[in-house]
Enzyme design. Structure first.
Site, PDB file in Angstrom:
ATOM      1  N   ASN A   1       1.195  -1.175  -0.202  1.00  0.00           N
ATOM      2  CA  ASN A   1       0.100  -0.292   0.000  1.00  0.00           C
ATOM      3  C   ASN A   1       0.724   1.272  -0.260  1.00  0.00           C
ATOM      4  O   ASN A   1       1.453   1.219   0.641  1.00  0.00           O
ATOM      5  CB  ASN A   1      -1.038  -0.008   0.928  1.00  0.00           C
ATOM      6  CG  ASN A   1      -1.601   0.284   1.323  1.00  0.00           C
ATOM      7  OD1 ASN A   1      -3.234   0.801   2.202  1.00  0.00           O
ATOM      8  ND2 ASN A   1      -2.147   1.471  -0.079  1.00  0.00           N
TER       9      ASN A   1
ATOM     10  N   ASN B   1      -6.645  10.408  -0.497  1.00  0.00           N
ATOM     11  CA  ASN B   1      -6.798   9.079  -1.447  1.00  0.00           C
ATOM     12  C   ASN B   1      -6.145   9.766  -3.248  1.00  0.00           C
ATOM     13  O   ASN B   1      -6.019  11.016  -3.241  1.00  0.00           O
ATOM     14  CB  ASN B   1      -8.136   8.647  -1.426  1.00  0.00           C
ATOM     15  CG  ASN B   1      -9.175   7.895   0.059  1.00  0.00           C
ATOM     16  OD1 ASN B   1      -8.671   7.497   0.208  1.00  0.00           O
ATOM     17  ND2 ASN B   1      -9.742   8.805   0.204  1.00  0.00           N
TER      18      ASN B   1
ATOM     19  N   CYS C   1      -6.061   5.691   8.664  1.00  0.00           N
ATOM     20  CA  CYS C   1      -5.620   5.242   6.696  1.00  0.00           C
ATOM     21  C   CYS C   1      -4.287   4.142   7.866  1.00  0.00           C
ATOM     22  O   CYS C   1      -3.028   4.665   8.841  1.00  0.00           O
ATOM     23  CB  CYS C   1      -4.722   5.480   6.158  1.00  0.00           C
ATOM     24  SG  CYS C   1      -3.104   4.877   5.261  1.00  0.00           S
ATOM     25  N   GLY C   2      -4.290   2.722   8.583  1.00  0.00           N
ATOM     26  CA  GLY C   2      -3.816   2.115   9.308  1.00  0.00           C
ATOM     27  C   GLY C   2      -1.907   1.682   8.322  1.00  0.00           C
ATOM     28  O   GLY C   2      -1.486   1.682   9.339  1.00  0.00           O
TER      29      GLY C   2
ATOM     30  N   ASN D   1     -14.894   1.372   2.152  1.00  0.00           N
ATOM     31  CA  ASN D   1     -14.150   0.326   1.347  1.00  0.00           C
ATOM     32  C   ASN D   1     -14.518  -0.922   1.735  1.00  0.00           C
ATOM     33  O   ASN D   1     -15.427  -1.462   3.106  1.00  0.00           O
ATOM     34  CB  ASN D   1     -13.065   0.886   3.009  1.00  0.00           C
ATOM     35  CG  ASN D   1     -11.980   1.781   3.163  1.00  0.00           C
ATOM     36  OD1 ASN D   1     -12.411   2.921   1.631  1.00  0.00           O
ATOM     37  ND2 ASN D   1     -10.377   2.428   3.645  1.00  0.00           N
TER      38      ASN D   1
ATOM     39  N   GLU E   1     -10.763   0.265  -1.607  1.00  0.00           N
ATOM     40  CA  GLU E   1     -10.582   1.513  -0.885  1.00  0.00           C
ATOM     41  C   GLU E   1     -11.429   2.408  -1.588  1.00  0.00           C
ATOM     42  O   GLU E   1     -11.005   2.694  -2.788  1.00  0.00           O
ATOM     43  CB  GLU E   1      -8.984   1.789  -0.568  1.00  0.00           C
ATOM     44  CG  GLU E   1      -8.321   0.407  -0.083  1.00  0.00           C
ATOM     45  CD  GLU E   1      -7.248   1.065   0.951  1.00  0.00           C
ATOM     46  OE1 GLU E   1      -7.701   2.333   1.635  1.00  0.00           O
ATOM     47  OE2 GLU E   1      -6.380   0.866   0.645  1.00  0.00           O
ATOM     48  N   ARG E   2     -12.235   3.044  -1.293  1.00  0.00           N
ATOM     49  CA  ARG E   2     -13.233   4.550  -1.375  1.00  0.00           C
ATOM     50  C   ARG E   2     -11.785   5.462  -1.854  1.00  0.00           C
ATOM     51  O   ARG E   2     -10.707   5.582  -1.197  1.00  0.00           O
ATOM     52  CB  ARG E   2     -13.618   4.706  -0.566  1.00  0.00           C
ATOM     53  CG  ARG E   2     -14.181   6.155   0.396  1.00  0.00           C
ATOM     54  CD  ARG E   2     -14.706   7.385   1.029  1.00  0.00           C
ATOM     55  NE  ARG E   2     -13.954   6.596   2.364  1.00  0.00           N
ATOM     56  CZ  ARG E   2     -14.425   7.154   2.998  1.00  0.00           C
ATOM     57  NH1 ARG E   2     -15.680   7.512   3.487  1.00  0.00           N
ATOM     58  NH2 ARG E   2     -13.565   7.249   4.215  1.00  0.00           N
TER      59      ARG E   2
ATOM     60  N   CYS F   1      -4.505  -2.747   2.936  1.00  0.00           N
ATOM     61  CA  CYS F   1      -5.447  -1.424   3.802  1.00  0.00           C
ATOM     62  C   CYS F   1      -5.408  -1.759   5.034  1.00  0.00           C
ATOM     63  O   CYS F   1      -5.887  -3.157   4.925  1.00  0.00           O
ATOM     64  CB  CYS F   1      -7.027  -1.620   3.687  1.00  0.00           C
ATOM     65  SG  CYS F   1      -7.517  -0.669   3.818  1.00  0.00           S
ATOM     66  N   GLY F   2      -4.929  -0.803   5.754  1.00  0.00           N
ATOM     67  CA  GLY F   2      -4.541  -1.435   7.273  1.00  0.00           C
ATOM     68  C   GLY F   2      -6.079  -1.920   8.017  1.00  0.00           C
ATOM     69  O   GLY F   2      -6.207  -2.109   9.298  1.00  0.00           O
TER      70      GLY F   2
END
Length: 300
Positions: free
Chosen positions: A11, A90, A99-100, A206, A224-225, A233-234
């Site tokens: 990512n 984004n 955002c992880g 998401n 992901e949106r 995606c975290g």
């Protein structure tokens, strides 16, 4: 303008350092930076701004909540406002709450540049204050905050008339629909955004496809949106683990979540979660002045 490029389990992000918050980051410029042919290329942009430079202080950006103690019992986050705010965008230029993978890469960059002290510190995000810790094994652990189950939901894959899947709505500071499935994940169509009920997801969400592969292990793909399908995606991994745990009647425990870009560890507590995984800085450089001027002019 200086930039860096980094990723967490594939990512990837463009990182901008803007301590005074005076360089600005428009939606158009963020999208152009993320363009994989005419820009640097990334799933999103992380802009580092000192919280003291935010209008109205950190709370004005939705960062007023404090971080909690880590699951290993380490000391809680300091009571003072964090020094740095993570302004996340984004790849389409839209803002996101959290955002992880991004916060781990953000933390790695701040530490690498000597902008924070100690292996553990706190970052302000639009979802609240989040504690992060650089581990001795090279991974980064990040607090994900509250993990809230919001009831059942539904997504349609492959456009109108496509494959409908039931899922669980989960908030990890941003909205998710985690769909537990038994079929191989490669068979699902994520070329376009899954269709969601706008009444349940007024700002979009998401969508995770989750396949439990054993006790405490799962595979995941995600759309992901604002970014499309990404390699990881975290927050989505946390949502996936929470949905899988909930299906087994649990609300805590450790999960290993495999994504196309690698593997993440999710540690669930009652109503909260932590995320551990790699964070890599790939390169640093300088944006070309002519490119930046042209990109800025095009966005006016």
């Amino acid at each position: 303008m200086r930039f860096a490029k980094g990723h967490g389990t594939g990512n990837d992000f463009v990182i901008l350092i803007d301590p005074a918050g005076d360089q600005g980051l428009s939606a158009d410029l963020a999208a152009r930076l993320c363009d994989r042919r005419a820009g640097i290329g990334a799933d999103g942009v992380l802009r580092a701004v000192r919280t003291e430079m935010l209008v109205g202080g950190p709370g004005s950006a939705g960062t007023g909540s404090r971080a909690a103690a880590a699951p290993d019992g380490s000391s809680p986050a300091p009571s003072a406002d964090p020094e740095w705010f993570m302004d996340y965008r984004n790849s389409d230029g839209s803002t996101a709450e959290m955002c992880g993978n991004g916060i781990r890469v953000f933390a790695r960059y701040l530490a690498r540049r000597g902008l924070v002290t100690g292996p553990a510190f706190t970052v302000a995000t639009r979802s609240g204050y989040r504690r992060v810790r650089l581990e001795e094994d090279g991974n980064v652990t990040a607090e994900m905050g509250s993990v809230t189950m919001a009831g059942p939901g539904r997504a349609v894959f492959g456009g109108p008339g496509g494959l409908a899947c039931e899922g669980l709505r989960v908030s990890v500071g941003n909205p998710h629909l985690a769909c537990l499935v038994d079929a191989p994940l490669a068979g699902f169509d994520l070329t376009g955004a899954p269709l969601l009920d706008p009444a349940q997801f007024p700002e979009g969400g998401n969508v995770e496809l989750v396949r439990v592969t054993g006790p405490g292990t799962a595979q995941m793909r995600v759309h992901e949106r604002g970014s499309g399908e990404t390699r990881s995606c975290g927050t989505g991994a946390v949502a996936a683990a929470a949905a899988a745990a909930d299906a087994g009647g649990q609300d805590h425990g450790s999960w290993q979540v495999s994504v196309p870009g690698g593997q993440l560890t999710v540690m669930l507590e009652s109503g909260a979660g932590w995320l551990r995984g790699p964070a890599v800085i790939v390169a640093e450089g300088e944006l070309d002045d002519a490119w930046l001027a042209a990109a800025s002019a095009a966005g006016r």
